[in-house]
Scaffold this motif. Sequence first.
Motif, PDB file in Angstrom:
ATOM      1  N   ALA A 163      47.571  47.897  29.189  1.00 19.40           N
ATOM      2  CA  ALA A 163      47.433  49.313  28.866  1.00 19.40           C
ATOM      3  C   ALA A 163      48.654  49.831  28.106  1.00 19.40           C
ATOM      4  CB  ALA A 163      47.213  50.131  30.141  1.00 19.40           C
ATOM      5  N   TRP A 164      49.844  49.328  28.436  1.00 20.53           N
ATOM      6  CA  TRP A 164      51.038  49.812  27.735  1.00 20.53           C
ATOM      7  C   TRP A 164      50.978  49.421  26.251  1.00 20.53           C
ATOM      8  CZ3 TRP A 164      54.334  46.758  24.966  1.00 20.53           C
ATOM      9  CH2 TRP A 164      54.416  45.404  25.275  1.00 20.53           C
ATOM     10  N   GLU A 194      40.218  44.745  37.333  1.00 16.10           N
ATOM     11  CA  GLU A 194      41.626  45.099  37.187  1.00 16.10           C
ATOM     12  C   GLU A 194      41.846  46.162  36.111  1.00 16.10           C
ATOM     13  OE1 GLU A 194      43.832  43.933  39.548  1.00 16.10           O
ATOM     14  OE2 GLU A 194      41.835  43.356  40.245  1.00 16.10           O
ATOM     15  N   GLU A 195      40.918  46.268  35.155  1.00 16.56           N
ATOM     16  CA  GLU A 195      41.044  47.271  34.089  1.00 16.56           C
ATOM     17  C   GLU A 195      40.926  48.704  34.619  1.00 16.56           C
ATOM     18  OE1 GLU A 195      41.319  46.190  30.290  1.00 16.56           O
ATOM     19  OE2 GLU A 195      42.378  45.103  31.862  1.00 16.56           O
ATOM     20  N   GLU A 196      40.397  48.853  35.830  1.00 12.95           N
ATOM     21  CA  GLU A 196      40.288  50.195  36.413  1.00 12.95           C
ATOM     22  C   GLU A 196      41.661  50.773  36.749  1.00 12.95           C
ATOM     23  OE1 GLU A 196      37.670  50.270  39.761  1.00 12.95           O
ATOM     24  OE2 GLU A 196      36.084  49.176  38.733  1.00 12.95           O
ATOM     25  N   ARG A 197      42.672  49.928  36.923  1.00 12.45           N
ATOM     26  CA  ARG A 197      43.976  50.411  37.380  1.00 12.45           C
ATOM     27  C   ARG A 197      44.680  51.277  36.335  1.00 12.45           C
ATOM     28  NH1 ARG A 197      44.791  47.709  42.002  1.00 12.45           N
ATOM     29  NH2 ARG A 197      43.683  45.723  42.241  1.00 12.45           N
ATOM     30  N   GLU A 198      44.675  50.843  35.078  1.00 12.48           N
ATOM     31  CA  GLU A 198      45.396  51.567  34.031  1.00 12.48           C
ATOM     32  C   GLU A 198      44.557  51.786  32.771  1.00 12.48           C
ATOM     33  OE1 GLU A 198      48.338  52.877  34.352  1.00 12.48           O
ATOM     34  OE2 GLU A 198      49.042  51.941  36.204  1.00 12.48           O
ATOM     35  N   MET A 199      43.861  50.742  32.326  1.00 11.77           N
ATOM     36  CA  MET A 199      43.228  50.780  31.013  1.00 11.77           C
ATOM     37  C   MET A 199      42.116  51.818  30.908  1.00 11.77           C
ATOM     38  SD  MET A 199      43.252  49.727  27.920  1.00 11.77           S
ATOM     39  CE  MET A 199      44.108  48.156  27.768  1.00 11.77           C
ATOM     40  N   LEU A 204      40.033  56.865  28.638  1.00 14.25           N
ATOM     41  CA  LEU A 204      39.376  58.146  28.857  1.00 14.25           C
ATOM     42  C   LEU A 204      40.242  59.293  28.348  1.00 14.25           C
ATOM     43  CD1 LEU A 204      36.900  59.564  30.087  1.00 14.25           C
ATOM     44  CD2 LEU A 204      38.144  59.663  32.254  1.00 14.25           C
ATOM     45  N   ALA A 205      41.530  59.225  28.645  1.00 15.91           N
ATOM     46  CA  ALA A 205      42.441  60.290  28.226  1.00 15.91           C
ATOM     47  C   ALA A 205      42.631  60.329  26.719  1.00 15.91           C
ATOM     48  CB  ALA A 205      43.799  60.113  28.922  1.00 15.91           C
TER      49      ALA A 205
END
Length: 326
Positions: A163-164, A194-199, A204-205
């Motif tokens: 995600a970073w 695992e993509e639910e944590r950050e990505m 969405l934002a």
Amino acid sequence: MKYTRLGRSGLQVSRLCLGCMTYAPPERSGYSWSLNEEQSRPFIRQALELGINFFDTANAYAKGASEEVLGRALKDFARRDEVVITSKVYNPMRPGPNGGGLSRKVIMHEIDQSLTRLGTDYIDLYQIHRWDYETPLEETLEALHDLVKMGKVRYLGASSMFAWQLCKALHVAERNGWTRFIAMQNHLNLLYREEEREMLGLCLAEGVGVTPWSPLARGRLTRPVDAGSERSGSDAYARTLYDATEAADRRVIEAVTRVATQRGTPQAQVAMAWLLQKQPVASPVMGATRVEHLQDAVAALEISLDAEEIRQLEAPYVPHAVVGFA
């Protein structure tokens, strides 16, 4: 068929995307389960008849054979303005220097090769297949922006990264006035969340549409735990993705079986319906080698899972190591 905007863009895509990695002669793909051109064309045609307008391929799929098969089929079965074609760049296309990666040299060369194979003068969505740790990000993003300005590409996207990294790419593009990514094609399904944590939150934002690959975990979510398939026995990449978590994943698959049995529907429909209700998932990239694969995926669009069913499907999941970035 249902349609949606891809991210915050104006591009309208079907809620299902047909992945075309499977459509290439086995002698070029190296996969015994891939289909030759004659076998592949009916699936592309069926997808169009079902209302699917979104087709995914990559330069590296069978070293370009997938692009060739898709391009010829779409030319015969559809008008160019009616379909959305996505392809990718990064993986090596030949040995030696500048054979792969995301340098300006590679990008400018590979876009022309992909356009030739696809038989078109533009690609709707051009995606970086992986993150290039060896090339300055600014070099990659400016080259991609130039493709848009040249008219060879309409929109840009990315695939499988932290995600970073996506956050940084969006920031650098915005800071320089370059074209932003509108899509993220990442690894997401009931066996790998695992993509639910950050990505997902970042996408969405930032208005980035998510088009998950392997939505049915290479078929593992479509059948009871101990059932196999021709592909499962020969798909080395699937073993890389899922063998290490087989014991934990068994409980998730059993939950899918229970919910599907209670509903009287195939497991594939339940697993796909779960993914389709996730935000901001726009269009999962699904493969199809049998008629029922496309039929199940379309049927999943009409399934609305209730809160208890979602709880049953999600409850057995345990944290996984990050996989799918290579």
